[in-house]
Design a protein around this motif. Sequence first.
Motif, PDB file in Angstrom:
ATOM      1  N   GLU A 252      42.101 -27.730 -19.674  1.00  0.00           N
ATOM      2  CA  GLU A 252      41.465 -26.442 -19.959  1.00  0.00           C
ATOM      3  C   GLU A 252      41.653 -26.054 -21.420  1.00  0.00           C
ATOM      4  N   VAL A 253      40.596 -25.542 -22.012  1.00  0.00           N
ATOM      5  CA  VAL A 253      40.630 -25.046 -23.382  1.00  0.00           C
ATOM      6  C   VAL A 253      39.908 -23.699 -23.408  1.00  0.00           C
ATOM      7  N   THR A 254      40.506 -22.729 -24.093  1.00  0.00           N
ATOM      8  CA  THR A 254      39.889 -21.413 -24.267  1.00  0.00           C
ATOM      9  C   THR A 254      39.584 -21.208 -25.737  1.00  0.00           C
ATOM     10  N   LEU A 255      38.358 -20.843 -26.033  1.00  0.00           N
ATOM     11  CA  LEU A 255      37.928 -20.575 -27.402  1.00  0.00           C
ATOM     12  C   LEU A 255      37.430 -19.139 -27.489  1.00  0.00           C
ATOM     13  N   GLU A 256      37.808 -18.439 -28.552  1.00  0.00           N
ATOM     14  CA  GLU A 256      37.331 -17.082 -28.779  1.00  0.00           C
ATOM     15  C   GLU A 256      36.867 -16.942 -30.220  1.00  0.00           C
ATOM     16  N   GLY A 257      35.843 -16.135 -30.405  1.00  0.00           N
ATOM     17  CA  GLY A 257      35.305 -15.985 -31.756  1.00  0.00           C
ATOM     18  C   GLY A 257      34.407 -14.774 -31.883  1.00  0.00           C
ATOM     19  N   THR A 258      33.765 -14.692 -33.026  1.00  0.00           N
ATOM     20  CA  THR A 258      32.873 -13.569 -33.318  1.00  0.00           C
ATOM     21  C   THR A 258      31.543 -14.081 -33.834  1.00  0.00           C
ATOM     22  N   ILE A 259      30.512 -13.322 -33.562  1.00  0.00           N
ATOM     23  CA  ILE A 259      29.163 -13.621 -34.036  1.00  0.00           C
ATOM     24  C   ILE A 259      28.677 -12.416 -34.822  1.00  0.00           C
TER      25      ILE A 259
END
Length: 402
Positions: A252-259
């Motif tokens: 499992e990998v969790t990625l978070e970011g902004t646009i």
Amino acid sequence: MDVLNLTEDALEAKCVEWRRWFHEHPEVSTEEKKTSEKIFTILKDLGLDPVRGTDHYGVAATLKGGKPGPMVALRADIDALSVKEATGLPYASQNPGVMHACGHDIHITTLLETILRLLRRKEEIQGSVRILFQPSEELSPTGGARYMMKDGFLQDVKAIFGLHVWPSFVCGKIGVKAGAMMAGSDRIKVVIKGKTAHAGHPQEGIDAIMAAADFLQQISHIVSRRVSPLATATINIGTIRGGSRYNVVPDEVTLEGTIRTLDEENRKRIPEFIQDILDGLKKSAGVDCEFNYYYGYPVLDNWPVPAQLVRDTARKVLGDEGLVSQVVPDLTAEDFGFYLQEIPGAFLWLGCGTEGEPIHGLHDARMCPNENALVVGSKLMSQVVIDALAALEQGADFSKRE
């Protein structure tokens, strides 16, 4: 406070005193209790009848002019940031780990000084001014603007104006433009789920980190290939968390970011592009994916007629040299955009830099705005109010989008 009998020097000194109090006592979003109480008390002392927000620390008041007419609004945000101050100022934050690193202390005091100047010119005002001290501007994706709107503080308002200090502009200059000026700001969270296995038997697992690497490559193509090169957008993944041990295939990998976007149409399409990529990964890599898209602040889109009025007023108050000639939109965000979705208005950048000194940008622990910005901003905004009310009274159509 006897505003009419204050000398200019005394008025400016009082506002500097207020500003330094706000700087010393910063409070983060949803916790602006002392800030709100201080503002409320000052407004009462000025003879206004302030109103507290419902379940938030916003404060609103109405300044009635000497003549009947329409109503415009002015807004200042009041919250601070979780930043440990590094300015070395004698009036530095007394609240450890919290600082007015975005200049909202200047915003509060500029609006207070604007009120002082308007009270001196009350008989010139053709209408009234709704004054908004808004909490939780930094609370993305919610934002305190919607609290103020929900409480009905924009009722009967025909136009709204606001400002933000801008360290890259020297004090004495302002920037404003029609159209998109600051970005729509959204957040994403993607969870990629594979299957764990021993690193010596990778064929028995589904590698979530490899799938995440493919995802990162593909989303970089959205801006370069799916969005027009004439548009502006950026996708930034700020955190990646995954894996448990060096010799285990991660499940499992969790990625978070902004646009960030400057166009509402592209803002609506980008989530669809991301979903297409994730659907493809499910087939090509055998992973499962969870995708959450959190809409935050909209594009701050200045209305043309109010923006031009601010430019014209700035020339009158500051001279041609006070206007930054080419204002380039910025991909930082501001929840003032919510107001502009409902009501015509304009937002401007107020220079707070000092010639020859280093530029410490917004959210920098060393940010130290030039306090002369208070005088510049208050003189400009008080005249903007008077000019806007006069224009509305004479039939100007602030609602034109073209």
